[in-house]
Design a protein around this motif. Structure first.
Motif, PDB file in Angstrom:
ATOM      1  N   ILE A  22       6.775   1.200  16.741  1.00 57.98           N
ATOM      2  CA  ILE A  22       5.843   2.018  17.511  1.00 57.98           C
ATOM      3  C   ILE A  22       5.788   1.512  18.940  1.00 57.98           C
ATOM      4  O   ILE A  22       6.093   0.337  19.198  1.00 57.98           O
ATOM      5  CB  ILE A  22       4.433   2.002  16.873  1.00 57.98           C
ATOM      6  CG1 ILE A  22       3.600   3.187  17.347  1.00 57.98           C
ATOM      7  CG2 ILE A  22       3.702   0.685  17.150  1.00 57.98           C
ATOM      8  CD1 ILE A  22       2.371   3.420  16.509  1.00 57.98           C
ATOM      9  N   ILE A  38       2.706  -3.805  12.110  1.00 58.11           N
ATOM     10  CA  ILE A  38       3.945  -3.241  12.662  1.00 58.11           C
ATOM     11  C   ILE A  38       4.941  -4.366  12.935  1.00 58.11           C
ATOM     12  O   ILE A  38       4.596  -5.382  13.535  1.00 58.11           O
ATOM     13  CB  ILE A  38       3.662  -2.419  13.945  1.00 58.11           C
ATOM     14  CG1 ILE A  38       4.765  -1.378  14.187  1.00 58.11           C
ATOM     15  CG2 ILE A  38       3.518  -3.308  15.164  1.00 58.11           C
ATOM     16  CD1 ILE A  38       4.687  -0.176  13.320  1.00 58.11           C
ATOM     17  N   GLN A 215       7.555   6.109  16.754  1.00 52.86           N
ATOM     18  CA  GLN A 215       6.687   7.126  17.329  1.00 52.86           C
ATOM     19  C   GLN A 215       6.037   6.571  18.598  1.00 52.86           C
ATOM     20  O   GLN A 215       5.866   5.359  18.744  1.00 52.86           O
ATOM     21  CB  GLN A 215       5.605   7.550  16.339  1.00 52.86           C
ATOM     22  CG  GLN A 215       6.105   8.413  15.188  1.00 52.86           C
ATOM     23  CD  GLN A 215       6.408   9.844  15.609  1.00 52.86           C
ATOM     24  OE1 GLN A 215       5.512  10.626  15.908  1.00 52.86           O
ATOM     25  NE2 GLN A 215       7.693  10.181  15.628  1.00 52.86           N
ATOM     26  N   LEU A 217       2.848   5.870  20.546  1.00 55.24           N
ATOM     27  CA  LEU A 217       1.489   5.590  20.085  1.00 55.24           C
ATOM     28  C   LEU A 217       0.488   6.657  20.511  1.00 55.24           C
ATOM     29  O   LEU A 217      -0.340   7.110  19.711  1.00 55.24           O
ATOM     30  CB  LEU A 217       1.038   4.222  20.608  1.00 55.24           C
ATOM     31  CG  LEU A 217      -0.357   3.763  20.160  1.00 55.24           C
ATOM     32  CD1 LEU A 217      -0.355   3.410  18.680  1.00 55.24           C
ATOM     33  CD2 LEU A 217      -0.819   2.572  20.978  1.00 55.24           C
ATOM     34  N   MET A 220       0.774   9.734  18.420  1.00 55.26           N
ATOM     35  CA  MET A 220       0.324   9.501  17.053  1.00 55.26           C
ATOM     36  C   MET A 220      -1.196   9.441  16.953  1.00 55.26           C
ATOM     37  O   MET A 220      -1.790   9.901  15.978  1.00 55.26           O
ATOM     38  CB  MET A 220       0.931   8.190  16.542  1.00 55.26           C
ATOM     39  CG  MET A 220       0.807   7.988  15.049  1.00 55.26           C
ATOM     40  SD  MET A 220       1.271   6.333  14.559  1.00 55.26           S
ATOM     41  CE  MET A 220      -0.217   5.448  14.945  1.00 55.26           C
TER      42      MET A 220
END
Length: 280
Positions: A22, A38, A215, A217, A220
């Motif tokens: 991410i 993560i 993705q 952040l 998202m």
């Protein structure tokens, strides 16, 4: 324990273990995403559009990336931190590219760098790896070239384009790249690339068959609810609305005298108050 090794990612691929990456661009969000578990954080040049307010990634500078990478590294202890090399930081001169990549590791503290492009950057990737700079590749839709592509269009749709992408991925692996991002390409093509490489593929708009996913952040988290996410983005929260609601509540309480209260204030000793009052 230290940071995760880039070599662990190849082990995970061999084991069939999927993983997530991410973006993060500052201390608080990097701290939060690492606390969530993560394993890889990308300090992407996407900061140009989601943090700095540009229309694209093109205006992002080396100083921008170094500055934001430092903050992310300070916030983390375990995650691999990959720093994007921004537009024209590596395309014009190989020696300048080496110096810029070195800055991201020496000044920024990054674990690795990410470069966009295929066969034409393979000699540079090989040189960086030989110098001890871990490199992540990036194929398909490469945002720094979005003007050349004519917008965010799916790449690799023709037999020739698909074959070139597969060849580019293999060339990056042979040059020593430890992983490759595949952006906005057909899912079946991403599957072919993933099956033919020993290094992990990291998809964004490349379907479910990649070894990992990445993705942005802010997409998202739904920070910008007036910015339409691309098809490959998924919102897991709507924090933009929540932040606005919180600030509106604060404004109303300040204007109405409901904040601050005694709970948020500091008292003074009565004797001191009396002395001050007598002093006039």
């Amino acid at each position: 324990m230290g940071r995760l090794s880039i070599h662990k990612l190849k082990e995970w691929k061999a084991q069939g273990r999927r993983f997530a990456m991410i973006t993060a661009y500052d201390y608080p969000t990097a701290r939060l995403v690492e606390q969530a578990g993560i394993p890889i954080i990308l300090v992407g040049d996407s900061l140009g559009s989601v943090v700095l307010g540009y229309d694209s990634t093109v205006p992002v500078t080396m100083d921008d990336i170094v500055y934001h990478t430092r903050a992310v590294v300070r916030a983390t202890e375990k995650a691999i931190v990959v720093a994007d090399m921004p537009f024209m930081s590596y395309q014009a001169d190989p020696n300048e590219a080496m110096r810029n990549a070195g800055r991201l590791l020496k000044e920024g503290g990054a674990t690795a760098v990410k470069l966009e492009g295929g066969s034409h950057i393979v000699p540079l990737v090989r040189r960086m790896v030989e110098a001890g700079i871990p490199v992540m590749g990036h194929l398909g839709l490469t945002p720094q070239s979005v003007n050349q592509f004519g917008g965010h269009k799916v790449q690799g749709k023709t037999p020739a384009a698909a074959a070139k992408l597969i060849a580019d991925a293999r060339a990056l692996e042979d040059a020593g790249a430890f992983a490759v991002v595949l952006e906005t390409i057909p899912a079946p093509l991403a599957r072919m690339v993933t099956e033919r490489l020993a290094i992990p593929t990291i998809g964004i708009g490349a379907g479910p068959h990649c070894d990992a996913q990445v993705q942005v952040l802010h997409d998202m988290l739904g920070i910008y609810d007036d910015r339409r996410p691309l098809k490959h983005a998924k919102r897991y929260a709507v924090l933009g609305a929540a932040i606005r609601d919180a600030v509106r509540a604060y404004i109303e309480e300040v204007e109405g005298g409901a904040f601050p209260t005694a709970e948020h204030s500091f008292e003074m000793d009565e004797a001191t108050l009396a002395e001050l009052a007598q002093a006039g």
